[in-house]
Design an enzyme around this catalytic site. Structure first.
Site, PDB file in Angstrom:
ATOM      1  N   HIS A  62      38.540  18.115  63.995  1.00  0.00           N
ATOM      2  CA  HIS A  62      38.510  17.948  62.535  1.00  0.00           C
ATOM      3  C   HIS A  62      39.869  18.394  62.006  1.00  0.00           C
ATOM      4  O   HIS A  62      40.205  19.576  62.097  1.00  0.00           O
ATOM      5  CB  HIS A  62      37.402  18.797  61.915  1.00  0.00           C
ATOM      6  CG  HIS A  62      36.029  18.489  62.456  1.00  0.00           C
ATOM      7  ND1 HIS A  62      35.132  17.683  61.798  1.00  0.00           N
ATOM      8  CD2 HIS A  62      35.426  18.874  63.601  1.00  0.00           C
ATOM      9  CE1 HIS A  62      34.019  17.577  62.516  1.00  0.00           C
ATOM     10  NE2 HIS A  62      34.177  18.302  63.616  1.00  0.00           N
ATOM     11  N   LEU A  63      40.638  17.449  61.469  1.00  0.00           N
ATOM     12  CA  LEU A  63      42.006  17.780  61.059  1.00  0.00           C
ATOM     13  C   LEU A  63      42.156  18.068  59.564  1.00  0.00           C
ATOM     14  O   LEU A  63      43.230  18.448  59.113  1.00  0.00           O
ATOM     15  CB  LEU A  63      42.959  16.657  61.484  1.00  0.00           C
ATOM     16  CG  LEU A  63      43.164  16.508  62.991  1.00  0.00           C
ATOM     17  CD1 LEU A  63      44.168  15.398  63.286  1.00  0.00           C
ATOM     18  CD2 LEU A  63      43.634  17.811  63.621  1.00  0.00           C
ATOM     19  N   ARG A  64      41.127  17.845  58.756  1.00  0.00           N
ATOM     20  CA  ARG A  64      41.071  18.298  57.346  1.00  0.00           C
ATOM     21  C   ARG A  64      42.054  17.602  56.402  1.00  0.00           C
ATOM     22  O   ARG A  64      42.249  18.063  55.283  1.00  0.00           O
ATOM     23  CB  ARG A  64      41.294  19.819  57.262  1.00  0.00           C
ATOM     24  CG  ARG A  64      40.427  20.665  58.168  1.00  0.00           C
ATOM     25  CD  ARG A  64      38.960  20.353  58.039  1.00  0.00           C
ATOM     26  NE  ARG A  64      38.132  21.410  58.626  1.00  0.00           N
ATOM     27  CZ  ARG A  64      36.833  21.281  58.873  1.00  0.00           C
ATOM     28  NH1 ARG A  64      36.220  20.151  58.604  1.00  0.00           N
ATOM     29  NH2 ARG A  64      36.153  22.290  59.396  1.00  0.00           N
ATOM     30  N   ASN A  94      34.977  13.476  58.398  1.00  0.00           N
ATOM     31  CA  ASN A  94      34.487  14.270  57.256  1.00  0.00           C
ATOM     32  C   ASN A  94      35.621  14.965  56.508  1.00  0.00           C
ATOM     33  O   ASN A  94      35.652  16.185  56.338  1.00  0.00           O
ATOM     34  CB  ASN A  94      33.436  15.295  57.709  1.00  0.00           C
ATOM     35  CG  ASN A  94      33.932  16.252  58.763  1.00  0.00           C
ATOM     36  OD1 ASN A  94      34.885  15.975  59.488  1.00  0.00           O
ATOM     37  ND2 ASN A  94      33.288  17.403  58.855  1.00  0.00           N
ATOM     38  N   HIS A 179      26.493  13.166  66.197  1.00  0.00           N
ATOM     39  CA  HIS A 179      26.152  14.551  65.905  1.00  0.00           C
ATOM     40  C   HIS A 179      24.635  14.570  65.731  1.00  0.00           C
ATOM     41  O   HIS A 179      24.108  13.989  64.788  1.00  0.00           O
ATOM     42  CB  HIS A 179      26.860  14.986  64.618  1.00  0.00           C
ATOM     43  CG  HIS A 179      26.449  16.332  64.110  1.00  0.00           C
ATOM     44  ND1 HIS A 179      27.311  17.416  64.109  1.00  0.00           N
ATOM     45  CD2 HIS A 179      25.293  16.794  63.567  1.00  0.00           C
ATOM     46  CE1 HIS A 179      26.709  18.463  63.581  1.00  0.00           C
ATOM     47  NE2 HIS A 179      25.475  18.107  63.251  1.00  0.00           N
ATOM     48  N   ASP A 305      35.677  20.420  69.482  1.00  0.00           N
ATOM     49  CA  ASP A 305      35.101  20.475  68.133  1.00  0.00           C
ATOM     50  C   ASP A 305      35.940  21.389  67.241  1.00  0.00           C
ATOM     51  O   ASP A 305      35.422  22.145  66.414  1.00  0.00           O
ATOM     52  CB  ASP A 305      33.646  20.949  68.160  1.00  0.00           C
ATOM     53  CG  ASP A 305      32.902  20.638  66.863  1.00  0.00           C
ATOM     54  OD1 ASP A 305      33.470  19.936  66.003  1.00  0.00           O
ATOM     55  OD2 ASP A 305      31.762  21.114  66.703  1.00  0.00           O
TER      56      ASP A 305
END
Length: 321
Positions: A62-64, A94, A179, A305
């Site tokens: 997850h790189l935001r 996300n 997920h 993750d």
């Protein structure tokens, strides 16, 4: 520019090398690998006691970026990955806004090329806004370069809608990264449901929360022919179902994360939110099943993750990965 790496333990699955070799790099390309290389080089690195391997691929990060850059950017995430030997990542959708549109995928694609220093493969969201109500423009995102679709962070609880997405994924020849979490069964839980949760006086998350969706998704993969990849598997039953599905010829793979096959709820410390994650840390029997699954090739991949938060957020009891 030439670099000579000496005395390293080279592990290369492609060439089946596993031993002490020298590696000569010219103009950023590997020119020669041999037991002894004696050639002049601009830089000579002594890698004695170190492994020399191709860059790792992390299928689950997850790189935001965009929208949550105070946690991490494509640049800082890329630099962190390189420090760990990772040169390619699959970034979950996300972000804020969610990666549910070709133009947003294009944003990451172009920004990563300029700043990320690694290969960033942006995964597309299954539904618009990850709300589970309407499918995203999956075909448009595939044309923009997404390697897969996922709703990571949650499951698509509308089974008919999810089946339609899997049918599209099958047609477009991309996998679905799943997920597995029945959100209705979470019921406010914040750690694994066991004796430790009772000791801490905290609501628990049962293994069934994950296992019910694993079973559903495997059935849908069988019926649609779509390739299913199970993300961050954490339960004994999940490992058993994955093994059985493979034996039956269903197109399914699975991954485990280091925290899930190294830590149990027995390792948790009261009020320490560093142990809070989703899926939660499980019991010893689950950890043993995951380790055995790795040994037996039931699981295909170890992923991280990677999911950064600010220090303030991580300290909150309600914050989840």
């Amino acid at each position: 520019m030439t670099i000579l790496i000496k005395h390293g333990h080279v592990v290369d699955p492609h060439t089946k090398r596993d031993g002490c070799f020298d590696v000569l790099v010219e103009n950023e390309k590997i020119k020669e690998v041999a037991e002894h290389i004696e050639k002049p080089a601009d830089t000579v690195l002594d890698a004695k006691g170190c492994y020399v391997m191709p860059g790792f691929i992390d299928l689950h990060v997850h790189l935001r970026d965009p929208g949550l850059e105070y946690k991490e950017t494509l640049e800082t995430g890329g630099k962190a990955a390189v420090r760990g030997g990772v040169t390619t990542v699959c970034a979950m959708p996300n972000t804020k806004p969610v990666m549910d549109d070709p133009s947003r995928v294009a944003y990451v694609k172009h920004k990563a090329k300029e700043f990320a220093v690694i290969n960033v493969l942006q995964v597309g969201a299954i539904t618009k806004g990850m709300k589970g109500e309407e499918l995203s423009d999956i075909e448009g995102m595939v044309k923009m370069g997404i390697p897969a679709i996922s709703e990571d962070g949650k499951s698509v609880m509308n089974t008919q809608l999810y089946k339609e997405a899997m049918e599209i994924a099958k047609e477009l020849d991309i996998p679905v990264l799943a997920h597995c979490e029945d959100i209705d069964m979470v019921n406010g839980g914040c750690m694994n449901e066991d004796e430790k949760s009772k000791e801490f006086g905290l609501p628990g998350i049962s293994n069934a929360v994950e296992d019910c969706i694993v079973a559903r998704d495997i059935i849908l993969s069988r019926d649609t022919g779509c390739h299913l990849h199970l993300c961050h598997c954490s339960t004994e039953a999940g490992a058993m179902m994955l093994k059985r599905a493979k034996e039956e010829g269903i197109s399914v793979t699975g991954e485990v994360c280091p925290h899930h096959f190294t830590l149990t709820t027995d390792d948790m410390v009261r009020n320490d939110t560093n142990y809070k994650m989703n899926p939660p840390l499980r019991r010893k029997r689950d950890v043993e099943a995951l380790r055995q699954g790795l040994k037996d090739d039931v699981f295909d991949v170890i992923s991280t993750d990677h999911a950064p938060h600010s220090r303030e957020e991580k300290s909150l009891q309600s914050q989840a990965l």
